[in-house]
Design a protein around this motif. Structure first.
Motif, PDB file in Angstrom:
ATOM      1  N   ASP A  34      10.372  -5.595   8.469  1.00  0.00           N
ATOM      2  CA  ASP A  34      10.907  -6.629   7.581  1.00  0.00           C
ATOM      3  C   ASP A  34      10.017  -6.775   6.352  1.00  0.00           C
ATOM      4  O   ASP A  34       8.903  -6.236   6.295  1.00  0.00           O
ATOM      5  N   GLY A  35      10.527  -7.523   5.369  1.00  0.00           N
ATOM      6  CA  GLY A  35       9.837  -7.642   4.104  1.00  0.00           C
ATOM      7  C   GLY A  35       8.506  -8.359   4.179  1.00  0.00           C
ATOM      8  O   GLY A  35       7.548  -7.984   3.498  1.00  0.00           O
ATOM      9  N   GLU A  36       8.414  -9.405   4.986  1.00  0.00           N
ATOM     10  CA  GLU A  36       7.156 -10.140   5.085  1.00  0.00           C
ATOM     11  C   GLU A  36       6.074  -9.277   5.730  1.00  0.00           C
ATOM     12  O   GLU A  36       4.913  -9.297   5.302  1.00  0.00           O
ATOM     13  N   ALA A  37       6.442  -8.517   6.763  1.00  0.00           N
ATOM     14  CA  ALA A  37       5.486  -7.593   7.369  1.00  0.00           C
ATOM     15  C   ALA A  37       5.068  -6.529   6.368  1.00  0.00           C
ATOM     16  O   ALA A  37       3.911  -6.075   6.366  1.00  0.00           O
ATOM     17  N   ALA A  38       5.988  -6.132   5.509  1.00  0.00           N
ATOM     18  CA  ALA A  38       5.667  -5.141   4.483  1.00  0.00           C
ATOM     19  C   ALA A  38       4.625  -5.674   3.509  1.00  0.00           C
ATOM     20  O   ALA A  38       3.690  -4.960   3.133  1.00  0.00           O
ATOM     21  N   LEU A  39       4.756  -6.941   3.087  1.00  0.00           N
ATOM     22  CA  LEU A  39       3.775  -7.518   2.173  1.00  0.00           C
ATOM     23  C   LEU A  39       2.379  -7.509   2.785  1.00  0.00           C
ATOM     24  O   LEU A  39       1.395  -7.194   2.112  1.00  0.00           O
ATOM     25  N   ALA A  40       2.290  -7.863   4.053  1.00  0.00           N
ATOM     26  CA  ALA A  40       0.997  -7.842   4.728  1.00  0.00           C
ATOM     27  C   ALA A  40       0.452  -6.425   4.812  1.00  0.00           C
ATOM     28  O   ALA A  40      -0.749  -6.188   4.585  1.00  0.00           O
ATOM     29  N   ALA A  41       1.318  -5.460   5.121  1.00  0.00           N
ATOM     30  CA  ALA A  41       0.880  -4.069   5.239  1.00  0.00           C
ATOM     31  C   ALA A  41       0.467  -3.498   3.885  1.00  0.00           C
ATOM     32  O   ALA A  41      -0.469  -2.706   3.799  1.00  0.00           O
ATOM     33  N   ILE A  42       1.158  -3.891   2.820  1.00  0.00           N
ATOM     34  CA  ILE A  42       0.790  -3.431   1.482  1.00  0.00           C
ATOM     35  C   ILE A  42      -0.627  -3.887   1.149  1.00  0.00           C
ATOM     36  O   ILE A  42      -1.438  -3.124   0.626  1.00  0.00           O
ATOM     37  N   SER A  43      -0.916  -5.146   1.451  1.00  0.00           N
ATOM     38  CA  SER A  43      -2.253  -5.680   1.188  1.00  0.00           C
ATOM     39  C   SER A  43      -3.318  -4.938   1.975  1.00  0.00           C
ATOM     40  O   SER A  43      -4.390  -4.632   1.460  1.00  0.00           O
ATOM     41  N   GLU A  44      -3.024  -4.635   3.229  1.00  0.00           N
ATOM     42  CA  GLU A  44      -4.019  -4.008   4.101  1.00  0.00           C
ATOM     43  C   GLU A  44      -4.117  -2.500   3.893  1.00  0.00           C
ATOM     44  O   GLU A  44      -5.219  -1.937   3.843  1.00  0.00           O
ATOM     45  N   LYS A  45      -2.977  -1.825   3.752  1.00  0.00           N
ATOM     46  CA  LYS A  45      -2.963  -0.359   3.751  1.00  0.00           C
ATOM     47  C   LYS A  45      -2.988   0.261   2.354  1.00  0.00           C
ATOM     48  O   LYS A  45      -3.295   1.443   2.213  1.00  0.00           O
ATOM     49  N   GLN A  46      -2.613  -0.507   1.323  1.00  0.00           N
ATOM     50  CA  GLN A  46      -2.583  -0.018  -0.058  1.00  0.00           C
ATOM     51  C   GLN A  46      -1.787   1.284  -0.188  1.00  0.00           C
ATOM     52  O   GLN A  46      -2.304   2.310  -0.647  1.00  0.00           O
ATOM     53  N   PRO A  47      -0.512   1.282   0.197  1.00  0.00           N
ATOM     54  CA  PRO A  47       0.291   2.507   0.090  1.00  0.00           C
ATOM     55  C   PRO A  47       0.624   2.838  -1.369  1.00  0.00           C
ATOM     56  O   PRO A  47       0.632   1.967  -2.240  1.00  0.00           O
ATOM     57  N   ASP A  48       0.910   4.116  -1.589  1.00  0.00           N
ATOM     58  CA  ASP A  48       1.388   4.559  -2.899  1.00  0.00           C
ATOM     59  C   ASP A  48       2.901   4.409  -3.015  1.00  0.00           C
ATOM     60  O   ASP A  48       3.425   4.299  -4.130  1.00  0.00           O
ATOM     61  N   LEU A  49       3.592   4.423  -1.871  1.00  0.00           N
ATOM     62  CA  LEU A  49       5.054   4.439  -1.870  1.00  0.00           C
ATOM     63  C   LEU A  49       5.611   3.622  -0.713  1.00  0.00           C
ATOM     64  O   LEU A  49       5.095   3.713   0.414  1.00  0.00           O
ATOM     65  N   LEU A  50       6.668   2.852  -0.993  1.00  0.00           N
ATOM     66  CA  LEU A  50       7.469   2.219   0.049  1.00  0.00           C
ATOM     67  C   LEU A  50       8.787   2.970   0.157  1.00  0.00           C
ATOM     68  O   LEU A  50       9.492   3.135  -0.843  1.00  0.00           O
ATOM     69  N   LEU A  51       9.136   3.412   1.353  1.00  0.00           N
ATOM     70  CA  LEU A  51      10.491   3.869   1.652  1.00  0.00           C
ATOM     71  C   LEU A  51      11.202   2.675   2.241  1.00  0.00           C
ATOM     72  O   LEU A  51      10.955   2.286   3.386  1.00  0.00           O
ATOM     73  N   LEU A  52      12.083   2.055   1.461  1.00  0.00           N
ATOM     74  CA  LEU A  52      12.504   0.674   1.696  1.00  0.00           C
ATOM     75  C   LEU A  52      13.999   0.548   1.943  1.00  0.00           C
ATOM     76  O   LEU A  52      14.816   0.939   1.099  1.00  0.00           O
ATOM     77  N   ASP A  53      14.346  -0.003   3.095  1.00  0.00           N
ATOM     78  CA  ASP A  53      15.730  -0.358   3.377  1.00  0.00           C
ATOM     79  C   ASP A  53      16.092  -1.599   2.550  1.00  0.00           C
ATOM     80  O   ASP A  53      15.211  -2.365   2.132  1.00  0.00           O
ATOM     81  N   ILE A  54      17.381  -1.822   2.325  1.00  0.00           N
ATOM     82  CA  ILE A  54      17.813  -2.985   1.543  1.00  0.00           C
ATOM     83  C   ILE A  54      18.233  -4.141   2.436  1.00  0.00           C
ATOM     84  O   ILE A  54      17.740  -5.266   2.301  1.00  0.00           O
ATOM     85  N   ASN A  55      19.142  -3.900   3.351  1.00  0.00           N
ATOM     86  CA  ASN A  55      19.678  -4.980   4.196  1.00  0.00           C
ATOM     87  C   ASN A  55      18.756  -5.236   5.384  1.00  0.00           C
ATOM     88  O   ASN A  55      18.796  -4.507   6.373  1.00  0.00           O
ATOM     89  N   MET A  56      17.912  -6.253   5.252  1.00  0.00           N
ATOM     90  CA  MET A  56      16.991  -6.641   6.312  1.00  0.00           C
ATOM     91  C   MET A  56      17.012  -8.152   6.441  1.00  0.00           C
ATOM     92  O   MET A  56      17.260  -8.859   5.452  1.00  0.00           O
ATOM     93  N   PRO A  57      16.743  -8.703   7.613  1.00  0.00           N
ATOM     94  CA  PRO A  57      16.684 -10.161   7.759  1.00  0.00           C
ATOM     95  C   PRO A  57      15.483 -10.733   7.011  1.00  0.00           C
ATOM     96  O   PRO A  57      14.477 -10.060   6.814  1.00  0.00           O
ATOM     97  N   GLY A  58      15.604 -11.986   6.584  1.00  0.00           N
ATOM     98  CA  GLY A  58      14.504 -12.622   5.864  1.00  0.00           C
ATOM     99  C   GLY A  58      14.387 -12.053   4.456  1.00  0.00           C
ATOM    100  O   GLY A  58      15.364 -11.979   3.715  1.00  0.00           O
ATOM    101  N   LEU A  59      13.189 -11.640   4.098  1.00  0.00           N
ATOM    102  CA  LEU A  59      12.931 -11.056   2.781  1.00  0.00           C
ATOM    103  C   LEU A  59      13.518  -9.646   2.742  1.00  0.00           C
ATOM    104  O   LEU A  59      12.984  -8.730   3.353  1.00  0.00           O
ATOM    105  N   ASP A  60      14.639  -9.466   2.028  1.00  0.00           N
ATOM    106  CA  ASP A  60      15.300  -8.159   2.055  1.00  0.00           C
ATOM    107  C   ASP A  60      14.668  -7.203   1.058  1.00  0.00           C
ATOM    108  O   ASP A  60      13.725  -7.547   0.332  1.00  0.00           O
ATOM    109  N   GLY A  61      15.177  -5.975   1.031  1.00  0.00           N
ATOM    110  CA  GLY A  61      14.559  -4.942   0.220  1.00  0.00           C
ATOM    111  C   GLY A  61      14.569  -5.229  -1.264  1.00  0.00           C
ATOM    112  O   GLY A  61      13.587  -4.971  -1.967  1.00  0.00           O
TER     113      GLY A  61
END
Length: 234
Positions: A34-61
């Motif tokens: 989900d999007g909120e988990a992605a924000l936390a992972a971005i902060s921790e992992k510092q990825p160069d790229l997100l492969l991102l789905d659009i339709n997700m519960p909560g914070l969508d793509g």
């Protein structure tokens, strides 16, 4: 290239992980649902790229991509079963738009496009803060800061794993980075991309939910409307 997979379907995440293993120079640093988990992972992992789905519960793509639109990293490639969102995806600055089921040849094309973007826009933090360690001046990237808290005569920068004393006041920092720092209350600023939600307690107090930490600072009534608007518009 450091890649984070974001999709609410476990099978879709597993398939994308398998496809990425067939691509050269790719390091999958995480896979979240989900999007909120992605924000936390971005902060921790510092990825160069997100492969991102659009339709997700909560914070969508799309909402997540809107929050990241001002940043060089991570780049965003949408992966979805629907063509209808393509125009909006590119308006948000997406590097590419992949339709499921994704073919490995098409994925490689997207990765090449992302590499070209990253090479033309080298990594640079949005700003630097000036701190001291054992009396010696150092600078720290604003991207690494979780929150800034005024404590008596000092401002403390909280990062993952440590805290540092800063030379500047909260007001000076707020005036220097007005587009990147938001005020929770008179003694606390946070980077805007750290704010992922709000939590209301039984006694009526409201706490901020921040990416990359369990620390939830309190939000003042004065600043609450601004934060709610920010969360609505992404």
């Amino acid at each position: 290239m450091r890649v984070l997979i974001v999709d609410d379907e476990p099978l879709a995440r597993a398939r994308m992980d398998a496809l990425l293993k067939e691509c050269a120079d790719v390091d999958v640093v995480g896979s979240v649902g989900d999007g909120e988990a992605a924000l936390a992972a971005i902060s921790e992992k510092q990825p160069d790229l997100l492969l991102l789905d659009i339709n997700m519960p909560g914070l969508d793509g799309k909402a997540l991509a809107a929050r990241l639109a001002h940043r060089t990293r991570p780049q965003v490639v949408f992966c979805t079963a629907y063509e209808a969102h393509a125009v909006h995806a590119f308006e948000l600055g997406a590097a590419d738009y992949l339709l499921k089921p994704v073919r490995v040849e098409r994925l490689r094309d997207a990765l090449r496009r992302v590499r070209q973007r990253l090479e033309s826009q080298p990594r640079e933090p949005v700003g630097w803060l000036h701190a001291r360690v054992r009396g010696e001046p150092i600078r720290i990237a604003l991207d690494d800061v979780i929150c800034l808290v005024a404590e008596e005569k000092y401002v403390v920068a909280h990062r993952a794993g440590d805290q540092l004393l800063l030379d500047d006041s909260l007001r000076q920092l707020e005036e220097t980075y007005p587009e990147h720092l938001i005020r929770l209350h008179r003694n606390c600023l946070v980077p805007a991309n750290r704010l992922v939600g709000l939590k209301t307690l039984a006694d009526g107090r409201v706490l901020a939910r921040l990416a990359g930490t369990d620390f939830s600072p309190e939000v003042s009534r004065r600043n609450l409307p601004t934060l709610r608007k920010l969360l609505r518009v992404g």
